[in-house]
Each structure stands twice: as structure tokens, then as C-alpha cells.
Design an enzyme around this catalytic site. Structure first.
Site, PDB file in Angstrom:
ATOM      1  N   TYR A  45       0.885  -1.255   0.008  1.00 58.37           N
ATOM      2  CA  TYR A  45      -0.052   0.057  -0.046  1.00 58.37           C
ATOM      3  C   TYR A  45       0.842   1.298   0.057  1.00 58.37           C
ATOM      4  O   TYR A  45       2.160   1.119   0.152  1.00 58.37           O
ATOM      5  CB  TYR A  45      -1.063  -0.207   0.857  1.00 58.37           C
ATOM      6  CG  TYR A  45      -0.689  -0.089   2.564  1.00 58.37           C
ATOM      7  CD1 TYR A  45       0.467   0.101   3.132  1.00 58.37           C
ATOM      8  CD2 TYR A  45      -1.821  -0.636   3.410  1.00 58.37           C
ATOM      9  CE1 TYR A  45       0.665   0.149   4.217  1.00 58.37           C
ATOM     10  CE2 TYR A  45      -1.481  -0.724   4.702  1.00 58.37           C
ATOM     11  CZ  TYR A  45      -0.299  -0.441   5.479  1.00 58.37           C
ATOM     12  OH  TYR A  45      -0.207  -0.438   6.621  1.00 58.37           O
ATOM     13  N   GLU A  46       0.016   2.388   0.004  1.00 54.26           N
ATOM     14  CA  GLU A  46       0.930   3.755  -0.385  1.00 54.26           C
ATOM     15  C   GLU A  46       1.718   3.886  -1.620  1.00 54.26           C
ATOM     16  O   GLU A  46       2.802   4.308  -1.855  1.00 54.26           O
ATOM     17  CB  GLU A  46       1.790   3.984   0.749  1.00 54.26           C
ATOM     18  CG  GLU A  46       0.970   4.153   2.221  1.00 54.26           C
ATOM     19  CD  GLU A  46       0.504   5.346   2.635  1.00 54.26           C
ATOM     20  OE1 GLU A  46       0.317   6.399   2.070  1.00 54.26           O
ATOM     21  OE2 GLU A  46      -0.296   5.360   3.527  1.00 54.26           O
ATOM     22  N   GLY A  47       1.024   2.888  -2.752  1.00 51.31           N
ATOM     23  CA  GLY A  47       1.912   2.831  -3.946  1.00 51.31           C
ATOM     24  C   GLY A  47       2.775   1.687  -3.754  1.00 51.31           C
ATOM     25  O   GLY A  47       3.592   1.678  -2.992  1.00 51.31           O
TER      26      GLY A  47
END
Ligand SMILES: Cc1cc2nc3c(=O)[nH]c(=O)nc-3n(C[C@H](O)[C@H](O)[C@H](O)COP(=O)(O)OP(=O)(O)OC[C@H]3O[C@@H](n4cnc5c(N)ncnc54)[C@H](O)[C@@H]3O)c2cc1C
Length: 600
Positions: free
Chosen positions: A407-409
Site C-alpha cells: 500500500y501507499e503505492g
């Protein structure tokens, strides 16, 4: 002393400018206030989170919510929020520090905390109107309400701007009707507010909205997802069915949502890196305590070289992660202060301050999320069969760590972003890569110096090596840009190799600068293990840079050009005096063993 424009580097400039050790912030520079915050957060983590680890593993979502409420009562949810909106208004370093020390108990709480304070609250503090901030931020800062961030959809993950959720203006022009499906939404099960991204008509870019969670307004939730880790973090789908949102709840301007989403993620990325630090400290501590007690062949397993090398690497990676995270955090804090002093509002200053260091945020996200995974993996290995058992904390630490790479890219996206952003900055003239890259070219053509440098001063050879690794990046990336131009983005394996080189440079340099600064003020003897860690980190970095450089060069250069670049690579990765890696590892491991904990 206050930083001025001239003595702090711009984002990405670390690659082409030398940094003095006096100009980096280190964890040893925490102010009294920061130290007190750290202790308060650690105490909360021990008492409320770690003591109840089993409840998180048993998917007790209500307990996660209760802990979030307690964190709110203690002010931890409002550390980054200005006082005018009910927060503590502390600086960026304190925000990062809170994420660091609150996060190691369980990934479930860490995710709930990060999703709420970061991507659930920041879009309003950074982009909200005064009315929006007055209305929502105090509730979020105190934990009266919890926030969630709805960007991802079944068909729109990494390609976040491709979402199909729509926002349609009602006939009276007073509201938007939102329709669509969001997926993987952290905190969905207990939040009162969603930041939702939706498309208006055929807009190229999505738009952000603040949506209150009211089930009577067409909002329904999917079941809790059954996940590998972070088991008590509420993760659900969210469905919007003709959900009516007043026009005044649009965030920023129409079509600005992708920008908001990306900027919120920049902040999220450095905080996520911080949130992977204390886990590494605790895993290392738990591992060494076990290794000191567990006997095989009539000896504690901590005496075995095979275990020592793991302990040394675990401690070293954590140390480098701390060094780089706090270095970048202070750069951001200083940049915010400089912008405020030059007349920007706090909101604008914070936005631009973080955006400036988006490259470093991506670097940190990738490096530290991978370090915590390796650390947990080796933690399991040190525990042997017991590491595989749910009875020991290693098993859940390993499962919880896994999400940080997604997550968060994802780490693939962040790797490519870091290099892509650097090239863009160079093209805009914000970071001069061309000049230094040309100099490297000239150096490659010239005759190498055969002088023997004087490396007697602490880190003189290591700093020289860092300068040479930067040349490797400039040589490889410069040639790749020349060769492929704008098509470079299609050469992902090359970008990923370049990102790995960039990451290693930043992490190794940060560890060295921190130790150099501390050696100057506390003495080399007091820092001898930190010196060993910095040297060990660099040695491993050099090996990786060499491998990635070679892989890149032979993928796009041929004949004489290839030969010349490979010779350059050899020259730029060669030590004058190789460090004795086994000795360094032993020295680090002996210290960790003797202290029976991560002690740096
Ligand atoms: C537990 C959990 C909590 C989450 N919380 C939230 C939340 O609160 N809010 C929210 O909005 N989202 C949330 N997410 C979603 C998360 O941000 C996405 O899962 C992530 O961005 C990746 O998207 P995806 O899962 O669709 O994978 P995909 O985008 O389908 O990617 C799959 C693989 O392909 C790779 N890939 C994709 N595109 C490219 C490309 N262009 N080049 C090279 N490789 C590529 C990826 O790196 C990855 O390895 C959460 C996810 C999980 C699992």
C-alpha cells in the site's frame, strides 16, 4: 539554529551535492519535547497495544477502534494538526516520530493510525477550505471521528486516476451524487468520514470530496476482508449509491483529486517508512533475547557466526532506516519553515515542503518496508521452529510487515516514481543532473589518477565511495536518458535498477553522515559500533550498486561504450582498503548480544 534556504538541499539534490554531517538531523538531535513525546508514545504502545497483541490477532476490530479512541484522548491523533484546529501543532519530525514509536505493537493498529492521521485527515488539513477545516479537522484530531481514504477501486489500483466512481452535479447545483465502488478501504468499518475520489463527467482527472459516513445516504460496506496480516485493521469495500454530497464538500478544485491523492501519499510514504522502524528495533531485541537464551550444542545460539551475521544486518538496516527517515523529515520541516517565513500559509508551506522531498519519500517507503520484512524473516529464522509458531511474536510481525510493500503505492511503482521524478526535476532545472553527468562522461574518457589518497580520517574512504556511487547513478541514468529519451519510462527493469542504486546511495550516505556527526560530538570510541554499522551498510550497498549497474549497462550499451562503462563501474565501486566484513558484523552482533537489545 534555524535553517536557511542556502544550507538545506532541495529534494533529489543529495545526488549531486555533498552534505555536511553538521547539516543532517539525527535521532540523537531530538529536542526535550520530542524525547518526551517519544517516551509517552512508547509507554502507550507497551501498555495499550503490545500487552493485547492476541486481541488484534483474533480480529478484534472493536478493540482497534477503542485503542484509536485512547490515542485520540492522549493527543496522538492530532500531533500534525495545527492548534487552531484542535491539534498539538507539532513539527514534521514529531509527526514522524509518533508514527515510528506507536507502530511496532501490531500492524493492525499501525495501519488504523496511519490511515486516519495520514491519508484520512491530511487531505483536509492540506487542501480544505477554512470552513471544511473548522468543521471536520477538530473532530478528527481528537478521535471523536475517524477518517478513511477511498481511492482504490476493483479496476483502479496502481492506476489510481482511472477510477470509475462518478460524481454528478444535481439539477439544483447544490450537491453531487456519488456512485461507485471502492476497495481495500482501511478503517472503513468504524470511520465517520471518507475522503472519496470520483470523476465528474469526462474529466481527465478525478476530484476529491469529503463524505460523511451516513448509511441512510446510500453508503454500504462489504464484509471485512480476510487478510494475511494486519488482521484487526478494518479493511472493507465501500459502495456509494446516489450518495448526496453538498458542493461545499468538494476538496480543492474540480479535477484536482489526483494531485491531492498523490500529495497525501507523499506524506503517507515517509510516515509509513517511520512506521516500519520501531518494528525492526523490537524484532531485533526479541530475536537477540531469544538467541542469548536458546542453547544448542551446549552454547547459546547467539554465539554462532550464522546467527551473529543476521543480528548484525538486522541492527544495521534499522540504523540506516532511522538515519535516512529523520534526515528527510527534518529537511521537510525546515523547508516548511522556510516557506512560511517567506509568506506562504502553513497549509501551502506544508504541501510544498513535502512535495519537494517526494523522491526521498518514495526512496524511504521502499527501503524501510523491505528492511522490516527481511528483519521479521530473519527473526523467524533465529527462532527456528518456534518462529513459525503463532505463540511467538515473529510470525505475526512477518505477516504484518508484508503489506507495507503494497500500500501507499507498491514498491515497484515507488521505485519507478523516484527515478522518474528525479529526471523530471532535472528537466525543469531544479536539480542539475546534466552538468555532473557530463563530468562523469569526461572522467570516463580521461586517464584515471594513480595517486594513493589519504584515507586516514574517519569515513574519508567511505565518503569518497559514496561520491563514486553517485557517479555510477549518473553514468547509468545519464546514458539511459540519452539513449531512450522520453521512452525511458517503458524500460522498467532499467528504471528499477537505477532506483535501487539511488536508494542505496541515500540510505548509506544517511547512516554515514549520522555517525560522522555523532563521532564528532561524542567521540569515535563512543560510536565505534555505529561506525561498524555504517561501514557494513556501505559495503552491502556497493555490492548491490555494482550488480545493478552491470545489469543496466549490459542491457543497453554495446561494444566500446559497454566496455568503457563497465570499466567505469569497476573504478567507481572499488575500495582502496576493503573493510573486514566478518569483523564488522561480529563487532555489531557482540554489542547487540551484550546489551540484549537493539541499543542504538
Ligand atoms: C490491507 C490493505 C489496505 C489498503 N488500504 C487502502 C486505503 O485505505 N485506501 C485506498 O484507497 N487503498 C487502499 N489499499 C489499496 C492499495 O493502495 C492497493 O492495493 C495498491 O495501490 C495496489 O493496487 P492493486 O492492489 O490494485 O494492485 P495492482 O495495481 O493491480 O498491481 C498488481 C501488481 O502489478 C504491479 N503494477 C501495476 N501497475 C504497474 C505498472 N505500471 N508498472 C509496473 N508494475 C505495475 C504492481 O506493482 C503490483 O506488483 C489497501 C490495500 C490493502 C491490501
Amino acid at each position: 539554529m534555524e535553517a536557511t534556504e542556502k544550507d538545506i538541499l532541495r529534494g533529489g539534490q543529495f545526488l549531486v551535492k555533498e552534505t555536511n554531517c553538521e547539516d543532517v538531523f539525527t535521532p540523537e538531535d531530538f529536542s526535550e519535547e520530542q524525547q518526551m513525546m517519544k517516551e509517552a508514545v512508547m509507554e502507550f504502545n507497551d501498555r495499550e497495544i503490545i500487552a493485547h497483541r492476541n486481541r488484534f490477532e483474533a480480529k478484534d476490530f472493536a478493540f482497534t477502534e477503542q485503542c484509536m479512541e485512547k490515542a485520540g484522548e492522549l493527543g496522538f491523533l492530532g500531533v500534525a494538526v495545527p492548534e487552531a484546529y484542535g491539534g498539538l501543532g507539532m513539527g514534521f519530525v514529531s509527526t514522524v516520530l509518533t508514527c515510528d514509536y506507536i507502530s511496532s505493537g501490531t500492524g493492525s493498529f499501525s495501519t488504523a493510525f496511519g490511515a486516519h492521521t495520514g491519508i484520512g485527515t491530511m487531505p483536509i488539513t492540506l487542501y480544505g477550505t477554512e470552513e471544511q477545516k473548522q468543521k471536520y479537522v477538530p473532530k478528527l484530531a481528537t478521535g471523536e471521528w475517524f477518517g478513511a481514504y477511498c481511492l482504490t477501486e476493483p479496476g483502479a489500483g496502481s492506476d489510481a486516476n482511472s477510477g470509475k466512481t462518478t460524481a454528478e452535479l444535481t439539477e439544483d447545483g447544490k450537491s453531487y451524487k456519488i456512485n461507485g465502488q471502492k476497495m481495500w478501504i482501511s478503517n472503513a468499518g468504524f470511520c465517520k468520514l471518507f475522503i472519496v475520489f470520483a470523476r465528474i463527467e469526462d474529466d481527465k482527472n478525478i476530484t476529491g470530496f469529503i463524505v460523511e459516513n451516513d448509511p441512510s445516504n446510500g453508503i454500504t460496506l462489504g464484509e471485512e476482508e480476510h487478510k494475511l496480516g494486519i488482521r484487526a485493521s478494518s479493511t472493507r469495500q465501500v459502495f456509494f449509491n446516489d450518495t448526496v454530497v453538498p458542493v461545499e464538500n468538494m476538496l480543492s478544485e474540480r479535477g484536482n483529486g489526483f494531485k491531492i491523492a498523490m500529495n497525501a501519499l507523499n506524506v503517507g510514504r515517509i510516515k509509513l517508512a517511520a512506521a516500519c522502524l520501531d518494528s525492526q528495533r523490537r524484532i531485533t531485541t526479541t530475536a537477540v533475547q531469544y538467541a542469548n537464551e536458546r542453547k544448542q550444542f551446549n552454547r547459546p545460539i547467539a554465539d554462532f557466526g550464522a546467527i551473529k551475521m543476521k543480528l548484525a544486518k538486522m541492527a544495521t538496516d534499522a540504523y540506516a532506516g532511522e538515519s535516512a527517515t529523520y534526515r528527510a523529515s527534518k529537511n521537510i520541516e525546515d523547508r516548511i519553515a522556510i516557506r512560511e517565513a517567506s509568506g506562504n500559509s502553513h497549509q501551502e508551506a506544508e504541501l510544498k515542503g513535502v512535495e519537494e522531498y517526494a523522491i526521498e519519500c518514495s526512496i524511504l517507503k521502499v527501503a524501510v518496508s523491505e528492511d522490516v520484512q527481511n528483519c521479521a524473516d530473519e527473526g523467524i529464522q533465529i527462532f527456528g521452529g518456534m518462529g513459525f509458531s503463532e505463540e511467538t511474536p515473529m510470525e505475526s510481525a512477518w505477516r504484518d510487515a508484508r503489506i507495507a510493500r503494497i500500500y501507499e503505492g507498491t514498491n515497484e511503482i515507488n521505485r519507478m516514481l523516484s527515478v522518474g521524478m528525479l529526471v523530471k526535476k532535472a528537466m525543469r532545472g531544479h536539480v542539475d543532473l546534466l552538468g555532473p553527468a557530463m563530468k562523469v562522461q569526461e572522467e570516463l574518457m580521461g586517464i584515471p589518477s594513480f595517486d594513493t589518497p589519504d584515507y586516514s580520517e574517519l569515513f574519508s574512504e567511505e565518503k569518497d565511495m559514496i561520491a563514486k556511487l553517485k557517479k555510477v547513478f549518473l553514468m547509468v541514468a545519464g546514458a539511459a536518458v540519452q539513449k531512450f529519451g522520453p521512452d525511458l519510462e517503458k524500460h522498467q527493469q532499467l528504471l528499477i535498477a537505477a532506483a535501487d542504486i539511488l536508494i542505496e546511495i541515500y540510505m548509506a550516505e544517511s547512516a554515514i553522515l549520522r555517525t560522522e556527526k555523532n563521532a564528532k560530538r561524542f567521540g569515535e570510541e563512543a560510536q565505534k559500533v555505529q561506525i561498524a554499522m555504517s561501514k557494513l551498510y556501505l559495503y552491502n550497498a556497493v555490492s548491490l550498486v555494482e550488480a545493478k549497474g552491470k545489469e543496466s549497462i549490459i542491457s543497453f550499451a554495446e561494444g566500446d561504450e559497454q566496455r568503457m562503462m563497465l570499466m567505469g563501474l569497476k573504478r567507481f565501486t572499488k575500495y582502496q582498503n576493503y573493510p573486514d566484513i566478518v569483523d564488522l558484523r561480529n563487532e555489531i552482533a557482540e554489542k547487540v548480544k551484550a546489551e540484549n537489545k537493539y541499543c542504538f
